[in-house]
Write an enzyme that holds these catalytic residues in place. Structure first.
Site, short mmCIF file in Angstrom:
data_model
loop_
_atom_site.label_atom_id
_atom_site.label_comp_id
_atom_site.label_asym_id
_atom_site.label_seq_id
_atom_site.Cartn_x
_atom_site.Cartn_y
_atom_site.Cartn_z
N ARG B 51 18.22 42.42 -8.97
CA ARG B 51 17.65 43.17 -10.09
C ARG B 51 18.69 43.33 -11.17
O ARG B 51 19.89 43.24 -10.92
CB ARG B 51 17.27 44.58 -9.67
CG ARG B 51 16.57 44.68 -8.37
CD ARG B 51 16.47 46.15 -7.96
NE ARG B 51 15.95 46.26 -6.60
CZ ARG B 51 15.78 47.41 -5.97
NH1 ARG B 51 16.10 48.55 -6.58
NH2 ARG B 51 15.32 47.44 -4.74
N ASP B 53 19.33 46.38 -14.34
CA ASP B 53 18.84 47.67 -14.81
C ASP B 53 18.29 47.60 -16.22
O ASP B 53 18.52 46.64 -16.94
CB ASP B 53 19.98 48.69 -14.81
CG ASP B 53 20.23 49.24 -13.42
OD1 ASP B 53 19.32 49.14 -12.59
OD2 ASP B 53 21.34 49.74 -13.19
N TYR B 111 29.23 38.46 -13.60
CA TYR B 111 28.78 39.36 -14.66
C TYR B 111 29.83 39.38 -15.77
O TYR B 111 31.02 39.25 -15.50
CB TYR B 111 28.62 40.79 -14.14
CG TYR B 111 27.35 41.03 -13.37
CD1 TYR B 111 26.18 41.40 -14.02
CD2 TYR B 111 27.32 40.90 -11.98
CE1 TYR B 111 25.02 41.64 -13.31
CE2 TYR B 111 26.15 41.13 -11.26
CZ TYR B 111 25.00 41.50 -11.94
OH TYR B 111 23.84 41.73 -11.24
N ARG B 198 29.39 48.32 -13.75
CA ARG B 198 29.48 49.36 -14.80
C ARG B 198 30.44 50.48 -14.40
O ARG B 198 31.13 51.04 -15.26
CB ARG B 198 28.08 49.89 -15.12
CG ARG B 198 27.23 48.85 -15.86
CD ARG B 198 25.75 49.18 -15.84
NE ARG B 198 25.49 50.47 -16.43
CZ ARG B 198 24.30 51.10 -16.38
NH1 ARG B 198 23.28 50.53 -15.76
NH2 ARG B 198 24.16 52.27 -16.93
#
Lengths: 245, 245
Positions: B51, B53, B111, B198
């Protein structure tokens, strides 16, 4: 005491119906005038270096307005940004003599146009480029750009809706280059007519596709007929890049 | 005959409530499932590499689904793009053996996180970066990144809402560099917990501001306590960059 405040700002044109105030439309000018009124309590008439159309962006637009406010000059950018929507950023404020006029005093303007040249658009560039999936002859396009340098009558390269009478403008610099999948057009002149950059780009793309000869540009300057030039490239590829006084 | 179709796609996460289907929310998964249904007439269950966000983007997300449709594989990207909204672009389709599973078969994921480090945000980057106006010590941040390499228990670096039990992950590569006004964090691992990138970025920013010592990271791995690490960096700076099988 009257003060003449010059602002430098950038905006993402995606969600604006252009720069200039229009009834019942969200425009850059109306958002800034509203913010100045909220900050100072008084309405102003915001002058800009020129309009931009719906969907056209600005890396650097220059505006000015007359105010009686005593807010220190260094405070203006943050004060306005705290009120403005996030698609407008004021990054500089400067106090100028009262006679400074952000439209009449422009010496040069630079625009940049971006084409995204690949089978699929880059999703992050969809609002900032013109997606063309077919191959373009960059060398021919660079050579075509040379025809635009200097002083010309740009009637064939401006919207039929252009209201100004004198359509002679001078182009000082015009660079076209490819970087990865993007093709950039960067053009500097003493002024630009309505839709002029977008029609020039549309015409050069016809040349890059092999559907028009670059020598045809000479005829377009002579004939002064908008119907002979290329399509108007879409707005989202265009950025007002710089304004020089 | 059943076919297993693997899609590679990118999306601009700004206007999605994340990847995964949620009732009454606009999500990437629901848009794609809707488009496949419109194209083939049948509902599918779309599986993704993982997933993302709300507000998080994907340069390359990988999905797969089982279908009986006989549409030739080369036609899928354009067929889906013609139905999908413009913030999702399918750029590749490939037929895989029926056992291929886009979540279970992931080997590595990368990422990228972007900070925009200047007094004012660049208006064109507001949806794609975290705006930090204060100065950051890049050397300290690069050195801090080295502590994350290898196998660690990332409990301190994942949301308390994480449901998986095994919080051990391996980081293969972690680069931090500054380019103009942007600071990039690019991290590759065998898997990532909820909010992990994050929180790592938020923690390294604390170190870059001089509010935490980089050696503290060792203690965070040992203590397994989310409350000791930095803030969760905001979603819009994060991009799922690559997925390797």
């Amino acid at each position: 005491m009257e003060r003449n405040i010059k602002l430098e700002l950038s905006y993402d044109g995606t969600k604006f119906h252009g720069f200039q105030v229009q009834p019942n439309q969200r425009t850059v000018q109306s958002e800034i005038e509203k913010a100045i009124k909220e900050l100072t309590g008084f309405s102003v008439n915001l002058i800009a270096s020129g309009r931009t159309d719906a969907g056209v962006h600005a890396r650097k637009q220059v505006c000015n307005f007359i105010t009686h406010s005593s807010i220190p000059i260094a405070k203006w950018p943050n004060a306005l940004n705290s009120i403005l929507p996030d698609d407008i950023i004021v990054f500089s404020a400067e106090e100028k003599p009262l006679q400074f006029h952000s439209r009449y005093d422009v010496k040069r303007k630079t625009y940049r146009y971006t084409i995204y040249n690949d089978r699929f658009i880059d999703v992050f560039k969809r609002h900032y480029s013109w997606h063309l999936p077919y191959s373009l002859n960059i060398s021919e396009m660079v050579e075509a750009s040379h025809y635009f340098l200097g002083e010309h009558d740009f009637t064939s390269f401006s919207s039929a809706r252009t209201e100004v009478k004198n359509k002679v403008r001078t182009i000082y610099q015009f660079d076209i280059w490819k970087e990865g999948k993007e093709i950039y057009f960067q053009i500097t002149g003493n002024g630009f007519l309505y839709n002029m950059v977008r029609i020039i780009v549309g015409t050069i793309v016809e040349i890059g596709r092999g559907r028009m000869e670059k020598e045809q540009i000479l005829r377009l300057f002579e004939e002064k007929d908008r119907t002979l030039s290329g399509l108007t490239a879409p707005p989202q590829g265009l950025v007002l890049w710089d304004v020089i006084y």
